[in-house]
Design an enzyme around this catalytic site. Sequence first.
Site, short mmCIF file in Angstrom:
data_model
loop_
_atom_site.label_atom_id
_atom_site.label_comp_id
_atom_site.label_asym_id
_atom_site.label_seq_id
_atom_site.Cartn_x
_atom_site.Cartn_y
_atom_site.Cartn_z
N HIS A 20 -10.33 -2.96 -0.01
CA HIS A 20 -10.99 -2.58 -1.26
C HIS A 20 -10.37 -1.30 -1.82
O HIS A 20 -10.01 -1.22 -3.00
CB HIS A 20 -12.48 -2.39 -1.01
CG HIS A 20 -13.26 -1.90 -2.19
ND1 HIS A 20 -14.07 -2.72 -2.94
CD2 HIS A 20 -13.36 -0.66 -2.78
CE1 HIS A 20 -14.63 -2.03 -3.91
NE2 HIS A 20 -14.21 -0.78 -3.85
N GLU A 21 -10.23 -0.29 -0.96
CA GLU A 21 -9.68 0.99 -1.40
C GLU A 21 -8.18 0.89 -1.71
O GLU A 21 -7.71 1.49 -2.68
CB GLU A 21 -9.94 2.06 -0.34
CG GLU A 21 -11.39 2.44 -0.18
CD GLU A 21 -12.00 2.98 -1.46
OE1 GLU A 21 -11.26 3.58 -2.27
OE2 GLU A 21 -13.21 2.80 -1.66
N HIS A 24 -7.56 -0.36 -5.18
CA HIS A 24 -7.67 0.67 -6.22
C HIS A 24 -6.36 1.44 -6.34
O HIS A 24 -5.83 1.63 -7.45
CB HIS A 24 -8.80 1.66 -5.87
CG HIS A 24 -10.18 1.12 -6.05
ND1 HIS A 24 -10.60 0.51 -7.21
CD2 HIS A 24 -11.24 1.12 -5.21
CE1 HIS A 24 -11.87 0.15 -7.08
NE2 HIS A 24 -12.28 0.51 -5.87
#
Length: 216
Positions: A20-21, A24
């Site tokens: 998820h990170e 980004h």
Amino acid sequence: MEPLIFIIFIVTFIGSVILHEIAHGFVAYKFGDDTAKISGRLSLNPIVHIDPVGSILVPLMLYVSSAGFLFGWAKPVPVNPLRLNNQPLSYRLVSAAGVVTNLVLAIVSAIVIKITTQYLGIGFNNVGVIFFSSMMQINIVLAIFNMLPLPGFDGWNFLGTFRPIAILMNQTPLANPIFMAQYGLVISIALLFILMPVISLLFNYIFGLFITIFGL
């Protein structure tokens, strides 16, 4: 929750929040901001992503309290919105990247479960099936949580790129106030625990909808 299932949940949880990170940071890098890359945060090495509170303490507390689900977060990947090209669209895509990644992981997991259980005849008690079931559930939870329009969550950052909404948030578009970065998430987590009965109903509805769509 049995120890083996808990271990599987922790592994899939940590892997999911890390991806998820990274999503980004990767999208930010593609739009001109190399802050995450310079900081070494585009790595799959869990050590650089694990947050003592969000990656360990919160999931452990939820497990001990028999909350019925696991939630947490990794260290937020540093993104400098002002270095992004094609603003504010690029920052919207950066904000949405994590949720999209979680949804893709959930969908892929659902497809794998359907193939292995309905076409290959493998039981749901199989370790591999349990792994992908955990992956599906955790990523749905992460996607729903991060879409909430609360400080510290992707939904808040996404909405903050629209000027009228940013004004209501008492910030300028693309801004990430220090107060919100340091304290907004803590406030939001407190609100989540207070509103958990309502949020649980939302989870149950989304899970049921997801299972119906994929015929699981």
